[in-house]
Write a protein that holds these residues in place. Structure first.
Motif, PDB file in Angstrom:
ATOM      1  N   GLY A   1      -4.636  -0.193 -11.425  1.00  0.00           N
ATOM      2  CA  GLY A   1      -3.974  -1.446 -11.762  1.00  0.00           C
ATOM      3  C   GLY A   1      -2.945  -1.921 -10.765  1.00  0.00           C
ATOM      4  O   GLY A   1      -2.083  -2.730 -11.105  1.00  0.00           O
ATOM      5  N   LYS A   2      -3.007  -1.439  -9.529  1.00  0.00           N
ATOM      6  CA  LYS A   2      -2.043  -1.878  -8.515  1.00  0.00           C
ATOM      7  C   LYS A   2      -2.641  -3.022  -7.708  1.00  0.00           C
ATOM      8  O   LYS A   2      -3.739  -2.909  -7.159  1.00  0.00           O
TER       9      LYS A   2
ATOM     10  N   ILE B   1      -1.080 -11.289 -16.861  1.00  0.00           N
ATOM     11  CA  ILE B   1      -0.958  -9.945 -17.425  1.00  0.00           C
ATOM     12  C   ILE B   1      -2.103  -9.804 -18.425  1.00  0.00           C
ATOM     13  O   ILE B   1      -2.080 -10.420 -19.488  1.00  0.00           O
TER      14      ILE B   1
ATOM     15  N   VAL C   1      -3.761  -4.864 -21.254  1.00  0.00           N
ATOM     16  CA  VAL C   1      -2.509  -4.138 -21.035  1.00  0.00           C
ATOM     17  C   VAL C   1      -1.442  -4.574 -22.040  1.00  0.00           C
ATOM     18  O   VAL C   1      -0.417  -3.903 -22.201  1.00  0.00           O
TER      19      VAL C   1
ATOM     20  N   PHE D   1       3.743  -2.558 -17.578  1.00  0.00           N
ATOM     21  CA  PHE D   1       3.429  -3.239 -16.333  1.00  0.00           C
ATOM     22  C   PHE D   1       4.737  -3.630 -15.656  1.00  0.00           C
ATOM     23  O   PHE D   1       5.779  -3.764 -16.301  1.00  0.00           O
TER      24      PHE D   1
ATOM     25  N   LEU E   1       2.042  -6.084  -8.279  1.00  0.00           N
ATOM     26  CA  LEU E   1       1.809  -5.945  -9.718  1.00  0.00           C
ATOM     27  C   LEU E   1       1.275  -4.550  -9.978  1.00  0.00           C
ATOM     28  O   LEU E   1       0.366  -4.085  -9.293  1.00  0.00           O
ATOM     29  N   ASP E   2       1.851  -3.871 -10.958  1.00  0.00           N
ATOM     30  CA  ASP E   2       1.408  -2.519 -11.298  1.00  0.00           C
ATOM     31  C   ASP E   2       1.124  -2.467 -12.792  1.00  0.00           C
ATOM     32  O   ASP E   2       2.029  -2.641 -13.616  1.00  0.00           O
ATOM     33  N   LEU E   3      -0.142  -2.271 -13.163  1.00  0.00           N
ATOM     34  CA  LEU E   3      -0.574  -2.251 -14.556  1.00  0.00           C
ATOM     35  C   LEU E   3      -0.967  -0.838 -14.950  1.00  0.00           C
ATOM     36  O   LEU E   3      -1.797  -0.215 -14.277  1.00  0.00           O
ATOM     37  N   ASP E   4      -0.383  -0.315 -16.021  1.00  0.00           N
ATOM     38  CA  ASP E   4      -0.861   0.951 -16.562  1.00  0.00           C
ATOM     39  C   ASP E   4      -2.321   0.798 -16.961  1.00  0.00           C
ATOM     40  O   ASP E   4      -2.729  -0.241 -17.495  1.00  0.00           O
TER      41      ASP E   4
END
Length: 417
Positions: free
Chosen positions: A225-226, A247, A251, A271, A303-306
């Motif tokens: 998710g990066k 988003i 997530v 996130f 953007l960093d999404l778990d």
């Protein structure tokens, strides 16, 4: 109008004026294209009757007639929508062309309303219900896309695997048209906003706030998710506008924008967004985080999404999925295929607490992430791959929805892992 031509009925969405229709009916491909046109008319004219009609029909689909893969048109008879909550697995038709029509419709619904919920559906369709229709070789295709197979039934127009051509070969040529069109869905603009809708590596030149802007995207999505966005105003050294970063619903604990499916776990994915290395406040509006600033060449947004493994359960009104669950990770729906599980998956019951973990498989399908699912109570274990990749190793058993009990007639279960 009835006084100008003979009505053809609900099968062709012609039983009543569109402004009076309340649900999706008839041939799913034709419907999806028709609804796309209605959304365009609604956007171009602002006619409230058209807006309200297409909103009603879209709401009916996402809350009662949408498969987890984003497929529509469950019934082989007439390649059509069935009644509300009639969402079978093995007999699901879900024509590849219908997935494309659904994607195009949702893209136009986003252009009409500017809400990320439509991109959530679009993304689900692209990575699952559409992509399964094309083999990795690029020259073999599914016409229908069921969510379960015994590896023997010749569901694909006389074949139990992908075929190179069909007597009515709308799907292969539609795939060829649609794949390059995906690039046009990644970004959207208004006069002062640049929307980042999909996370796909590459660059694009857009016009926003009266300035040509190049935006470059670097990512391994959907495997992680990066996402790194590099923004470069090209005609000036600076430009003020709002970058709206989507988003995804997955997530935000919403697999689809309705109660048709839900995550049956207690996970709370996080996130974050950084602008030039500095943390950004992440207030979400209509599914987007707006970042308004004066942009200079080389500004970066990270953007960093778990991306945890999620356990999905269906609305109890869907009889086919009672006492079952599915697995997702990011935008990908997973399935178990016989090729990874000793040839058998349809006899597996994942009862009680189920443990899941990811495993990187660099030598499988060019490099993918699989899910290992194990149930201690039933001593069952399954290796799962993204649904879109099934049947690339010949016909075999496949399943998306995993039973938690031996009888499908028992009451619904929503135990979490």
């Amino acid at each position: 109008r009835a006084d100008t031509h003979k009505l053809r009925g609900a099968y062709q969405q012609d039983d009543m004026p569109i402004v009076e229709q309340t649900e999706a009916v008839g041939h799913a491909v034709r419907a999806g294209y028709f609804y796309s046109g209605v959304a365009d008319v609604a956007a171009l004219t602002g006619d409230r009757a058209y807006v309200q009609a297409i909103d009603r029909i879209w709401g009916n689909v996402v809350s009662k007639k949408l498969h987890l893969t984003g497929g529509i048109g469950a019934r082989p008879d007439g390649e059509a929508f069935g009644p509300d909550y009639d969402l079978p697995n093995a007999s699901a038709y879900l024509e590849t062309c219908a997935a494309i029509a659904n994607a195009l419709w949702n893209e136009r619904m986003f252009l009409l309303h500017g809400d990320a919920r439509y991109i959530d559906v679009l993304e689900r369709v692209i990575y699952n219900g559409f992509l399964s229709g094309v083999g990795l070789s690029g020259d073999r295709f599914f016409y229908p896309n069921p969510l379960e197979s015994d590896g023997k039934q010749k569901f694909n127009m006389g074949s139990c695997e992908r075929a190179p051509w069909f007597g009515c070969s709308c799907c292969p040529v539609n795939d060829v048209r649609f794949l390059p069109e995906v690039a046009s869905f990644i970004y959207a603009t208004t006069r002062h906003d640049l929307y980042v809708n999909l996370f796909i590596g590459g660059s694009a030149d857009v016009q926003v706030a009266g300035t040509p802007v190049t935006i470059q995207q670097t990512t391994d999505y959907p495997w992680n998710g990066k996402v790194i966005l590099t923004v470069t105003p090209t005609a000036k050294l600076r430009a003020e506008f709002t970058l709206d970063v989507r988003i995804p619903g997955w997530v935000r604990n919403q697999p689809v924008p309705s109660n048709l499916y839900r995550y049956a776990d207690d996970l709370k994915p996080r996130f974050s967004i950084q602008v030039n290395g500095k943390p950004q406040r992440c207030d979400v509006f209509d599914g987007f985080v707006p970042i308004n600033r004066v942009w200079r060449p080389g500004d970066t947004v990270m953007l960093d999404l778990d991306m945890p493994i999620r356990r999905v359960v269906a609305n109890p009104a869907i009889k086919a999925d009672r006492d079952r669950f599915a697995l997702e990770r990011g935008p990908l729906v997973y399935c178990a295929e016989g090729a990874d599980n000793g040839g058998k998956v349809l006899d597996k019951i994942l009862a009680g607490k189920v443990t899941v973990r990811t495993q990187e498989r660099p030598n499988l399908f060019g490099g993918i992430i699989t899910i290992q699912a194990a149930a201690a109570q039933s001593k069952a274990a399954l290796t799962c791959i993204p649904y879109c990749l099934w049947c690339n190793r010949g016909p075999n058993e496949m399943r998306v929805w995993f039973p938690t009990k031996s009888s499908s007639s028992t009451s619904s279960s929503s135990s979490s892992s």
